[in-house]
Design a protein around this motif. Structure first.
Motif, PDB file in Angstrom:
ATOM      1  N   ARG A  36      45.815  44.209  30.294  1.00  0.00           N
ATOM      2  CA  ARG A  36      45.622  43.633  28.962  1.00  0.00           C
ATOM      3  C   ARG A  36      46.950  43.453  28.243  1.00  0.00           C
ATOM      4  O   ARG A  36      47.149  42.453  27.542  1.00  0.00           O
ATOM      5  CB  ARG A  36      44.649  44.485  28.145  1.00  0.00           C
ATOM      6  CG  ARG A  36      43.216  44.326  28.640  1.00  0.00           C
ATOM      7  CD  ARG A  36      42.204  44.920  27.692  1.00  0.00           C
ATOM      8  NE  ARG A  36      42.169  46.357  27.696  1.00  0.00           N
ATOM      9  CZ  ARG A  36      41.373  47.101  28.464  1.00  0.00           C
ATOM     10  NH1 ARG A  36      40.527  46.522  29.308  1.00  0.00           N
ATOM     11  NH2 ARG A  36      41.402  48.400  28.382  1.00  0.00           N
ATOM     12  N   ARG A  79      49.776  42.785  29.685  1.00  0.00           N
ATOM     13  CA  ARG A  79      50.401  41.615  30.311  1.00  0.00           C
ATOM     14  C   ARG A  79      49.761  40.330  29.808  1.00  0.00           C
ATOM     15  O   ARG A  79      50.448  39.336  29.555  1.00  0.00           O
ATOM     16  CB  ARG A  79      50.316  41.723  31.834  1.00  0.00           C
ATOM     17  CG  ARG A  79      51.182  42.877  32.374  1.00  0.00           C
ATOM     18  CD  ARG A  79      51.083  43.014  33.876  1.00  0.00           C
ATOM     19  NE  ARG A  79      51.698  41.844  34.496  1.00  0.00           N
ATOM     20  CZ  ARG A  79      51.257  41.301  35.630  1.00  0.00           C
ATOM     21  NH1 ARG A  79      50.207  41.789  36.257  1.00  0.00           N
ATOM     22  NH2 ARG A  79      51.867  40.243  36.140  1.00  0.00           N
ATOM     23  N   ILE A  80      48.444  40.336  29.627  1.00  0.00           N
ATOM     24  CA  ILE A  80      47.747  39.171  29.065  1.00  0.00           C
ATOM     25  C   ILE A  80      48.285  38.881  27.666  1.00  0.00           C
ATOM     26  O   ILE A  80      48.626  37.739  27.342  1.00  0.00           O
ATOM     27  CB  ILE A  80      46.219  39.402  29.035  1.00  0.00           C
ATOM     28  CG1 ILE A  80      45.647  39.364  30.455  1.00  0.00           C
ATOM     29  CG2 ILE A  80      45.530  38.373  28.134  1.00  0.00           C
ATOM     30  CD1 ILE A  80      44.188  39.815  30.552  1.00  0.00           C
ATOM     31  N   LEU A  83      46.137  32.190  33.118  1.00  0.00           N
ATOM     32  CA  LEU A  83      46.454  33.624  33.047  1.00  0.00           C
ATOM     33  C   LEU A  83      46.304  34.278  34.411  1.00  0.00           C
ATOM     34  O   LEU A  83      47.172  35.045  34.839  1.00  0.00           O
ATOM     35  CB  LEU A  83      45.549  34.330  32.036  1.00  0.00           C
ATOM     36  CG  LEU A  83      45.892  34.150  30.571  1.00  0.00           C
ATOM     37  CD1 LEU A  83      44.732  34.602  29.690  1.00  0.00           C
ATOM     38  CD2 LEU A  83      47.163  34.899  30.220  1.00  0.00           C
ATOM     39  N   LEU A 118      49.491  35.905  36.337  1.00  0.00           N
ATOM     40  CA  LEU A 118      49.531  37.370  36.459  1.00  0.00           C
ATOM     41  C   LEU A 118      49.079  37.877  37.824  1.00  0.00           C
ATOM     42  O   LEU A 118      49.196  39.062  38.109  1.00  0.00           O
ATOM     43  CB  LEU A 118      48.661  38.000  35.365  1.00  0.00           C
ATOM     44  CG  LEU A 118      49.075  37.688  33.926  1.00  0.00           C
ATOM     45  CD1 LEU A 118      48.066  38.270  32.954  1.00  0.00           C
ATOM     46  CD2 LEU A 118      50.481  38.204  33.643  1.00  0.00           C
ATOM     47  N   VAL A 150      40.244  38.707  34.416  1.00  0.00           N
ATOM     48  CA  VAL A 150      40.897  38.183  33.206  1.00  0.00           C
ATOM     49  C   VAL A 150      39.843  37.935  32.132  1.00  0.00           C
ATOM     50  O   VAL A 150      40.024  38.306  30.965  1.00  0.00           O
ATOM     51  CB  VAL A 150      41.698  36.896  33.514  1.00  0.00           C
ATOM     52  CG1 VAL A 150      42.164  36.227  32.232  1.00  0.00           C
ATOM     53  CG2 VAL A 150      42.884  37.203  34.415  1.00  0.00           C
ATOM     54  N   HIS A 190      38.677  41.186  30.541  1.00  0.00           N
ATOM     55  CA  HIS A 190      39.692  41.726  29.634  1.00  0.00           C
ATOM     56  C   HIS A 190      39.730  40.920  28.340  1.00  0.00           C
ATOM     57  O   HIS A 190      39.807  41.488  27.242  1.00  0.00           O
ATOM     58  CB  HIS A 190      41.069  41.719  30.294  1.00  0.00           C
ATOM     59  CG  HIS A 190      41.233  42.761  31.351  1.00  0.00           C
ATOM     60  ND1 HIS A 190      41.204  44.118  31.097  1.00  0.00           N
ATOM     61  CD2 HIS A 190      41.439  42.645  32.682  1.00  0.00           C
ATOM     62  CE1 HIS A 190      41.387  44.790  32.220  1.00  0.00           C
ATOM     63  NE2 HIS A 190      41.529  43.917  33.208  1.00  0.00           N
ATOM     64  N   LEU A 191      39.658  39.593  28.451  1.00  0.00           N
ATOM     65  CA  LEU A 191      39.673  38.743  27.261  1.00  0.00           C
ATOM     66  C   LEU A 191      38.453  38.984  26.379  1.00  0.00           C
ATOM     67  O   LEU A 191      38.551  38.937  25.150  1.00  0.00           O
ATOM     68  CB  LEU A 191      39.761  37.267  27.652  1.00  0.00           C
ATOM     69  CG  LEU A 191      41.122  36.813  28.149  1.00  0.00           C
ATOM     70  CD1 LEU A 191      41.023  35.426  28.777  1.00  0.00           C
ATOM     71  CD2 LEU A 191      42.151  36.822  27.021  1.00  0.00           C
TER      72      LEU A 191
END
Length: 111
Positions: free
Chosen positions: A33, A35-36, A50, A54, A61, A64-65
């Motif tokens: 997260r 890194r995002i 993303l 990554l 992803v 996490h978003l």
């Protein structure tokens, strides 16, 4: 510099504020997260972009978003079939920048 929005140092957090802050800090405890957020710090980005940048699968992803959106750390804007994600506001930018700046001052930890 203290502003009206800056809480007084001597004032303890309310139970509700402490709970909400703990949820945000738990979200920030994930390297993926973070890194995002660091990618979104530069420019709005899609889930596909993303994942590619990554090296993380799109399902991960997206999950996490979803959490980051729930906590108002990121926002999504739909463009046709695609959603571009960006940081929610300048407060998130400042939080991320301060955390990164703090880490750069710490002694390097050997893992």
């Amino acid at each position: 510099m203290k502003t009206d929005e800056t809480p007084a140092v001597a004032t303890p957090l309310s139970e509700a504020d402490a709970e909400q802050l703990a949820q945000v800090m738990q979200a920030l405890a994930s390297p993926v997260r973070l890194r995002i957020l660091s990618v979104l710090r530069s420019e709005p980005t899609t889930v596909t972009e993303l994942g590619d940048q990554l090296g993380v699968n799109q399902t991960s992803v997206s999950n996490h978003l979803r959490l980051l959106r729930h906590l108002s750390l990121v926002t999504g804007n739909r463009h046709g079939r695609h959603i571009s994600y960006s940081l929610f506001d300048d407060h998130v930018v400042e939080l991320l920048d301060e955390a990164i700046g703090h880490v750069k001052h710490l002694p390097h930890l050997e893992g």
